[in-house]
Design a protein around this motif. Structure first.
Motif, PDB file in Angstrom:
ATOM      1  N   ASP A 193       0.852  -1.181   0.000  1.00  0.00           N
ATOM      2  CA  ASP A 193       0.000   0.000   0.000  1.00  0.00           C
ATOM      3  C   ASP A 193       0.894   1.239   0.000  1.00  0.00           C
ATOM      4  N   SER A 194       0.283   2.372  -0.288  1.00  0.00           N
ATOM      5  CA  SER A 194       1.081   3.601  -0.286  1.00  0.00           C
ATOM      6  C   SER A 194       1.551   3.930   1.143  1.00  0.00           C
ATOM      7  N   GLY A 195       2.739   4.503   1.243  1.00  0.00           N
ATOM      8  CA  GLY A 195       3.288   4.888   2.547  1.00  0.00           C
ATOM      9  C   GLY A 195       3.731   3.712   3.393  1.00  0.00           C
ATOM     10  N   CYS A 196       4.032   2.586   2.763  1.00  0.00           N
ATOM     11  CA  CYS A 196       4.398   1.395   3.533  1.00  0.00           C
ATOM     12  C   CYS A 196       5.872   1.036   3.398  1.00  0.00           C
ATOM     13  N   GLY A 197       6.666   1.925   2.841  1.00  0.00           N
ATOM     14  CA  GLY A 197       8.105   1.718   2.826  1.00  0.00           C
ATOM     15  C   GLY A 197       8.682   1.207   1.512  1.00  0.00           C
ATOM     16  N   LYS A 198       7.931   1.302   0.408  1.00  0.00           N
ATOM     17  CA  LYS A 198       8.453   0.790  -0.877  1.00  0.00           C
ATOM     18  C   LYS A 198       9.688   1.585  -1.322  1.00  0.00           C
ATOM     19  N   SER A 199       9.594   2.913  -1.201  1.00  0.00           N
ATOM     20  CA  SER A 199      10.729   3.734  -1.669  1.00  0.00           C
ATOM     21  C   SER A 199      11.981   3.434  -0.844  1.00  0.00           C
ATOM     22  N   THR A 200      11.794   3.270   0.456  1.00  0.00           N
ATOM     23  CA  THR A 200      12.944   2.972   1.317  1.00  0.00           C
ATOM     24  C   THR A 200      13.553   1.625   0.923  1.00  0.00           C
ATOM     25  N   TRP A 211       2.916   5.140  11.036  1.00  0.00           N
ATOM     26  CA  TRP A 211       3.818   5.693  10.016  1.00  0.00           C
ATOM     27  C   TRP A 211       3.156   6.849   9.277  1.00  0.00           C
ATOM     28  N   GLN A 236       3.210   9.859  11.417  1.00  0.00           N
ATOM     29  CA  GLN A 236       4.572  10.411  11.447  1.00  0.00           C
ATOM     30  C   GLN A 236       4.859  11.204  10.167  1.00  0.00           C
ATOM     31  N   ARG A 237       4.508  10.640   9.001  1.00  0.00           N
ATOM     32  CA  ARG A 237       4.850  11.320   7.759  1.00  0.00           C
ATOM     33  C   ARG A 237       3.846  12.420   7.414  1.00  0.00           C
ATOM     34  N   PRO A 281      14.612   4.995   7.374  1.00  0.00           N
ATOM     35  CA  PRO A 281      13.667   4.476   8.364  1.00  0.00           C
ATOM     36  C   PRO A 281      13.808   2.962   8.499  1.00  0.00           C
ATOM     37  N   GLY A 282      13.754   2.482   9.740  1.00  0.00           N
ATOM     38  CA  GLY A 282      13.769   1.038   9.984  1.00  0.00           C
ATOM     39  C   GLY A 282      15.156   0.436  10.105  1.00  0.00           C
ATOM     40  N   THR A 305      12.730  -4.371   9.924  1.00  0.00           N
ATOM     41  CA  THR A 305      12.334  -3.934   8.569  1.00  0.00           C
ATOM     42  C   THR A 305      13.582  -3.685   7.728  1.00  0.00           C
TER      43      THR A 305
HETATM   44  N1  LIG Z   1      10.841   0.647   8.234  1.00  0.00           N
HETATM   45  C1  LIG Z   1      10.248   1.765   8.612  1.00  0.00           C
HETATM   46  N2  LIG Z   1      10.231   2.104   9.904  1.00  0.00           N
HETATM   47  C2  LIG Z   1       9.618   3.243  10.300  1.00  0.00           C
HETATM   48  N3  LIG Z   1       8.968   4.082   9.476  1.00  0.00           N
HETATM   49  C3  LIG Z   1       8.959   3.765   8.186  1.00  0.00           C
HETATM   50  C4  LIG Z   1       9.604   2.596   7.674  1.00  0.00           C
HETATM   51  N4  LIG Z   1       9.429   2.544   6.334  1.00  0.00           N
HETATM   52  C5  LIG Z   1       8.709   3.625   6.031  1.00  0.00           C
HETATM   53  N5  LIG Z   1       8.430   4.339   7.121  1.00  0.00           N
HETATM   54  C6  LIG Z   1       7.636   5.572   7.202  1.00  0.00           C
HETATM   55  O1  LIG Z   1       6.729   5.557   6.118  1.00  0.00           O
HETATM   56  C7  LIG Z   1       6.972   6.689   5.284  1.00  0.00           C
HETATM   57  C8  LIG Z   1       6.820   6.247   3.840  1.00  0.00           C
HETATM   58  O2  LIG Z   1       7.922   5.468   3.466  1.00  0.00           O
HETATM   59  P1  LIG Z   1       8.244   5.287   1.911  1.00  0.00           P
HETATM   60  O3  LIG Z   1       8.322   6.617   1.257  1.00  0.00           O
HETATM   61  O4  LIG Z   1       9.432   4.385   1.810  1.00  0.00           O
HETATM   62  O5  LIG Z   1       6.921   4.509   1.482  1.00  0.00           O
HETATM   63  P2  LIG Z   1       6.230   4.336   0.070  1.00  0.00           P
HETATM   64  O6  LIG Z   1       5.495   3.038   0.135  1.00  0.00           O
HETATM   65  O7  LIG Z   1       7.215   4.455  -1.029  1.00  0.00           O
HETATM   66  O8  LIG Z   1       5.241   5.540   0.055  1.00  0.00           O
HETATM   67  P3  LIG Z   1       4.414   6.178  -1.161  1.00  0.00           P
HETATM   68  O9  LIG Z   1       3.849   5.042  -1.952  1.00  0.00           O
HETATM   69  O10 LIG Z   1       3.375   6.984  -0.470  1.00  0.00           O
HETATM   70  O11 LIG Z   1       5.424   6.992  -1.926  1.00  0.00           O
HETATM   71  C9  LIG Z   1       8.369   7.207   5.654  1.00  0.00           C
HETATM   72  O12 LIG Z   1       8.477   8.587   5.508  1.00  0.00           O
HETATM   73  C10 LIG Z   1       8.461   6.823   7.104  1.00  0.00           C
HETATM   74  O13 LIG Z   1       7.817   7.802   7.873  1.00  0.00           O
END
Ligand SMILES: Nc1ncnc2c1ncn2[C@@H]1O[C@H](COP(=O)(O)OP(=O)(O)OP(=O)(O)O)[C@@H](O)[C@H]1O
Ligand SMILES: O=C(CO)[C@H](O)[C@H](O)COP(=O)(O)O
Length: 402
Positions: free
Chosen positions: A64-71, A206, A209-210, A364-365, A370
């Motif tokens: 899902d969006s905001g679940c850490g894919k970019s990280t 998360w 936080q964001r 993050p993580g 994670t």
């Molecule tokens: N492992 C983690 N531990 C803690 N917080 C995390 C972790 N991974 C992601 N987050 C939080 O979730 C936010 C979104 O992470 P990220 O940009 O990697 O997700 P995403 O799935 O790519 O989001 P989007 O699809 O909305 O671009 C980060 O800014 C952070 O606050």
């Protein structure tokens, strides 16, 4: 023999009376054992023939969006060396990231309805009706076959579909987003698939936080947006985890009774058994059931400590191995102690996991499971890629010997 594909641009398709997205496959005989891709432009159409040895390896990452894919993507591209950047000189709002070895495309680019269109039709971006799976399939297949494509761009700033960008076949293509495993045709193109399964409690923490701290959204609007997405998330996104080769499940800790802060995490790496070229990681003794609290002389742990577990299990009817870490590291350099007790982690040298984690300590993580499991999956993908390349290179030699 190689498969050659011809992609014709809009003008030529119109001239020929084809729909813009249509493409044509030609079966084609090439010189024996020609390992080089040949790509040329004929009549404004790009023709490319890829010998098997050079075919793009395709990885799917769903969440899902905001679940850490970019990280996760930043950790993965770092394993291959070099930084990933948007296409040079292209649309500044492109969602694509390119490095020497990898190209990461975001499946949001296959939204068929823009923000206004979705609003008018009353559908969310998670709904399959808001996405063009035919085009997604055609373009991922074309890239896998060595053909460059003009991929649309969904602009998250404007909510509009922008003019397309050219995506050339990389060594490794990662398709990340909401639906990499939804359509069976796309799923069948994946050489490896991962699902990031973030529990509702953690997702909420998360998001707060964001979106609250960094983007100024109100608590009510964050709650409302999560609630509005939930039915479609449950219907279309979550079920994809049954198809994943590896799932990273993120849950609240069990080390602190009734914890609802979402800061300390219990993270489970669920690895399918029997996946070609993928050997699950194990702790101490493959196939046994282990519970390990490493805190003591070699690992500094403040409250609530760290607990690892490892066991065989079943997941959607598949045999899996599950490695779990609950808690967080106080000192990242001490991770080497944990790393030395893990096997099948596909490192190239002793301490590579720890080195990668230290390199990105600010992601993050990085102090919990994670970051650890994302790094390990990155190494497993590198290993898988190298095995695929080696087996393809060996195939013509074997054939010649026969
Ligand atoms: N492992 C983690 N531990 C803690 N917080 C995390 C972790 N991974 C992601 N987050 C939080 O979730 C936010 C979104 O992470 P990220 O940009 O990697 O997700 P995403 O799935 O790519 O989001 P989007 O699809 O909305 O671009 C980060 O800014 C952070 O606050
Ligand atoms: O679920 C999403 C994947 O990232 C987005 O919400 C979807 O792509 C729509 O984007 P936006 O909210 O920017 O219109």
């Amino acid at each position: 023999m190689a498969i050659c594909t011809v992609y014709t641009p809009h003008a030529l398709n119109t001239h020929l009376g084809f729909h813009q997205k249509q493409h044509h496959h030609f079966l084609f005989y090439t010189r024996k054992h020609n390992n080089n891709n040949s790509r040329r432009v004929v009549n404004n159409s790009e023709i490319s023939c890829s010998a098997d040895a050079d075919k793009t390896v395709v990885i799917g990452l769903a969440a899902d969006s905001g679940c850490g894919k970019s990280t996760f993507m930043r950790r993965l591209t770092s394993v291959f060396g070099g930084a990933a950047e948007p296409p040079k000189g292209g649309n500044p709002d492109s969602n694509t990231l390119i490095s020497d070895m990898t190209t990461v495309i975001c499946l949001d680019d296959y939204h068929s309805l823009d923000r206004t269109g979705r609003k008018e039709k009353g559908v969310t971006a998670l709904d399959p009706r808001a996405n063009d799976f035919d085009l997604m399939y055609q373009q991922v297949k074309a890239i896998k076959d060595g053909v460059a494509v003009d991929k649309p761009i969904y602009n998250h700033v404007t909510g509009l579909l922008d003019p397309p960008e050219l995506i050339k076949p990389p060594k490794i293509l990662v398709i990340e987003g909401l639906h990499p495993m939804f359509d069976s045709r796309v799923r069948d193109l994946l050489d490896f698939s991962i699902y990031l399964d973030i529990s509702n409690e953690v997702k909420f923490a998360w998001k707060i936080q964001r979106d609250m701290a960094e983007r100024g959204h109100s608590l009510e609007s964050i709650k409302a947006s999560i609630e509005a997405r939930k039915p479609d998330f449950d219907a279309y996104i979550d079920p994809q985890k049954q198809y994943a080769d590896a799932v990273i499940e993120v849950l609240p800790t069990q080390l602190i009774p009734d914890d609802n802060e979402g800061k300390v995490l219990r993270v489970r790496l669920i690895m399918k058994e029997g996946v070609k070229l993928f050997n699950p990681v194990y702790l101490f003794d493959e196939g046994s059931t282990i519970s390990w609290i490493p805190c003591g002389r070699k690992l500094t742990c403040s409250y609530p400590g760290i607990k690892f577990s490892y066991a065989p299990d079943t997941y959607f009817g598949h045999e899996v191995s599950v490695l779990e870490m609950d808690g967080q590291f106080d000192r990242l350099d001490e991770l080497i102690y944990v790393e030395s007790h893990l096997s099948n982690i596909s490192t190239k040298f002793y301490g590579e996991v720890t080195q990668q984690m230290l390199k990105h300590a600010d992601f993050p993580g990085s102090n919990n499971g994670t970051g650890l499991f994302q790094t390990i999956i990155g190494l497993k993908i590198r290993d898988l890629y190298e095995q695929i390349v080696a087996s393809r290179a060996a195939a013509p030699l074997e054939a010649a010997k026969a």
